[in-house]
Design an enzyme around this catalytic site. Structure first.
Site, PDB file in Angstrom:
ATOM      1  CG  HIS A  86       4.722 -16.682   8.241  1.00 44.33           C
ATOM      2  ND1 HIS A  86       4.965 -15.521   9.015  1.00 44.33           N
ATOM      3  CD2 HIS A  86       5.417 -16.486   7.134  1.00 44.33           C
ATOM      4  CE1 HIS A  86       5.879 -14.853   8.393  1.00 44.33           C
ATOM      5  NE2 HIS A  86       6.168 -15.278   7.206  1.00 44.33           N
ATOM      6  NE  ARG A 105       9.325 -18.961   4.637  1.00 41.30           N
ATOM      7  CZ  ARG A 105       9.230 -17.739   4.931  1.00 41.30           C
ATOM      8  NH1 ARG A 105       7.935 -17.245   4.633  1.00 41.30           N
ATOM      9  NH2 ARG A 105       9.844 -16.769   4.839  1.00 41.30           N
ATOM     10  N   GLY A 136       0.721  -1.138   0.042  1.00 40.52           N
ATOM     11  CA  GLY A 136      -0.102   0.007  -0.028  1.00 40.52           C
ATOM     12  C   GLY A 136       0.949   1.302   0.146  1.00 40.52           C
ATOM     13  CG  HIS A 172       7.973 -19.272   9.007  1.00 37.76           C
ATOM     14  ND1 HIS A 172       9.094 -19.802   9.457  1.00 37.76           N
ATOM     15  CD2 HIS A 172       8.412 -18.280   7.900  1.00 37.76           C
ATOM     16  CE1 HIS A 172      10.201 -19.049   8.874  1.00 37.76           C
ATOM     17  NE2 HIS A 172       9.715 -18.125   8.070  1.00 37.76           N
TER      18      HIS A 172
END
Length: 646
Positions: free
Chosen positions: A409, A338, A46, A267
């Site tokens: 995560h 991961r 953003g 994660h």
């Protein structure tokens, strides 16, 4: 059923983006001054989008619920940002970054979007260096790189363990420059609670001033959602407590499709849960797996002694340590992706080899790196991360291994967008983690920062003009229009519905209960029976929520509990959609692990014949099941294979 048009350009993969930019419409500088854009969220995606759009000449209204854009959760990304620069001369390339990302996502992402991401990755580094981001450098002054999971080259640029924070400061400074020039109007401590559509197009938002409690209307010619992911649906996650899926969820309820909601990332290197009163989890950077070795005891009796506190990790000899990632995945070792590392840790702990008092932890050991490189080198590379770990756990990781365990995560799922990053609602865009487009079923490490900045700096500023070129004759949006009045009333009614319950249980009580359901049945492993239980229990919990939630304080004033209640109300609906999506996708891929679809070696087993599509869900009403729309995935440049990191 809505037909989804991804608007992927024709032509060779390597030429799609350049040809697309050359053929889409543009807005002249004079006309940009006539157009307003709302950007919701001031993190990396953003903030970079707001700064870029304002620099181009648009009038930007930026919103964040924090007191400063510097508090966006992007600062928590520690380890680095990927880019195909090939500075290490190890045969990296745009194509290799593209292929690693597609493979890492278990072949559930769009080719065109991912190639574009790899293509602009180098520009991001140049942009951030020009902004003064203090990337690590080699002795001779060149930018340094390190390795991350799921790849065999070094392409991750970093600033010690503060990469996200430093990158955010770059975007924040660019945004502040535009605020000073008057091209950005920043509304901090404002939370978007609804999207306003006029004649089917996004024309503004309804936001609540979190200081005064006032509900306000804001108009624009286009709206950009950049509010991150929805991992906090699990309550315990690595996300900041304020992170929420509210903006994306309101987009969904206003006609934007929600894509792949069950694709959430576990994660592997989080500090384990330590008590019932814990409100969030802390992530230790994946960069630590460069030099740290993951292990558990080979002997179960040693694991039991560790769990009882009778011995410490340094009492176990090297020959009695199981470096299970190196054993199972010799090519990648500790740098497997991961999802692979997380499932391997779960398997060892479920088998009884966990190393803490709960049996839900494994070791991440730097003894061997310190012996090889010296403690000073490790301090220079990871010092602030080691300090953070010691402050939280009271264990010195220079002398004793860290304890880690998987946790929720990142969310790969999110608002469905086309190649231009526009949702299925005209004029409504979603960028960064708020959309679904680039990571498939599993995000490789150091790719979140890459996608957020790619979308904000180098994709959206081009593609949004293709839509706005047709809007230059539209006058400034009148917030007194009946659609704004109706949307404001709807928001106020929704808030009153929560506030007026006057129940006997806190908002956090319901959030924790939802988190337990989600982790148990929609967490690291999922099956048909459990997902059906989750849907049933979430429905029941939502009914209890609207009967028993208690919100203290005043309605028309600062009220943090009312804020949280609105977010948990969204999570209660989003959690159910996630379970529906996981139930529908009867295959294992990336972070989505169905126990019914597993290889003989215990790895995720895809079903490309049945599930080679994006699941895009369409809202049909509060008491109706959502409708599934499918965007078929086509792979013309790579071959689908069983993912292997051995």
């Amino acid at each position: 059923m809505t037909v989804l048009d991804s608007k992927i350009p024709e032509g060779p993969l390597a030429e799609k983006w350049s040809k697309h930019k050359a053929t889409i419409k543009v807005v002249s500088p004079a006309n940009k001054r006539k157009l307003d854009i709302i950007v919701v969220g001031t993190g990396l995606a953003g903030g970079s989008a707001a700064a870029s759009l304002a620099e181009m000449g648009y009038n930007v209204k930026a919103f964040c619920y924090q007191d400063s854009g510097r508090r966006a959760h992007s600062i928590a990304a520690q380890g680095g940002i990927n880019a195909a620069k090939n500075y290490q001369n190890d045969n990296d390339s745009i194509y290799r970054l593209f292929y690693d990302t597609i493979k890492g996502g278990d072949y559930r992402a769009r080719e065109a979007n991912v190639y574009r991401l790899a293509e602009v990755s180098g520009d991001i580094i140049d942009q951030c260096v020009a902004q003064g981001v203090p990337f690590a450098r080699e002795y001779g002054g060149t930018l340094a790189n390190r390795s991350f999971g799921g790849v065999l080259v070094s392409r991750t640029f970093y600033a010690r363990g503060q990469t996200g924070q430093q990158l955010l400061l770059g975007a924040y400074s660019a945004m502040n420059r535009q605020i000073a020039k008057g091209t950005i109007k920043l509304y901090d401590r404002h939370e978007m609670l609804d999207i306003v559509k006029i004649d089917g197009k996004a024309r503004g938002i309804i936001a609540r001033d979190l200081v005064s409690g006032e509900v306000k209307r804001f108009g624009a010619h286009a709206v950009v959602i950049a509010t991150g992911g929805y991992g906090n649906v699990f309550f315990l996650s690595t996300n900041a407590m304020g992170c929420n899926g509210g903006a994306a969820w309101q987009a969904y309820k206003n006609g934007a499709h929600f894509a792949n909601p069950c694709f959430v990332q576990i994660h592997p290197t989080c500090i384990p849960v330590h008590g019932d009163q814990q409100s969030k989890l802390t992530l230790m950077s994946e960069s630590l797996r460069n030099d740290g070795r993951v292990w558990v005891p080979k002997k179960k009796e040693d694991a039991v002694k560790l769990q009882k506190g009778e011995i410490g990790p340094n009492d176990i000899k090297d020959e009695d340590r199981d470096f299970y990632l190196e054993r199972r995945y010799p090519s990648y070792g500790n740098l497997v992706p991961r999802d692979v590392a997380s499932r391997a840790a779960k398997e060892r702990c479920d088998a009884g080899f966990g190393v803490n008092n709960t049996g839900k932890a494994v070791f991440l050991d730097f003894k061997y790196a310190i012996d090889r490189l010296g403690e000073d080198t490790i301090r220079n590379r990871y010092g602030n991360l080691f300090q953070m770990y010691e402050k939280i756990t009271d264990v010195n990781p220079y002398n004793e291994p860290m304890q880690i365990y998987p946790a929720i995560h990142y969310s790969m799922g999110g608002t469905w967008v086309d190649y231009n990053l526009m949702t299925s609602v005209p004029g409504l865009y979603a960028i960064g983690e708020a959309n679904f487009s680039d990571h498939g079923a599993n995000r490789l490490g150091a790719s979140a920062l890459m996608q957020g900045l790619a979308d904000g700096y180098f994709v959206l500023p081009y593609t949004i003009g293709d839509y706005l070129a047709n809007e230059i004759q539209v006058p400034r949006i009148d917030t007194n229009a009946k659609e704004f009045v109706a949307a404001e009333k709807s928001v106020s009614d929704r808030l009153h519905r929560l506030y007026d319950v006057k129940g006997d249980l806190s908002v956090d009580h319901f959030h924790k209960e939802l988190g337990k359901i989600m982790w148990e049945y929609v967490g690291m492993a999922r099956n048909e029976e459990g997902l059906k239980i989750a849907i049933k229990e979430i429905k029941a919990l939502r009914k209890e929520f609207y009967k028993h939630v208690r919100i203290p304080g005043d309605f028309d004033a600062m009220n943090a509990e009312l804020e949280k209640a609105g977010r948990v109300a969204d999570f209660l609906e989003l959690g159910e959609l996630m379970a529906h999506d996981a139930l529908d996708r009867n295959e294992s891929c990336g972070g989505h692990y169905r126990e019914e679809s597993v290889t003989e070696e215990g790895e995720a087993k895809r079903d490309d014949d049945k599930f080679l599509y994006v699941s895009a869900w369409e809202y049909k009403g509060e008491d109706q099941d959502p409708e599934l729309c499918k965007e078929e995935l086509k792979y013309e440049n790579i071959k689908l294979t069983q993912r292997s990191y051995k």
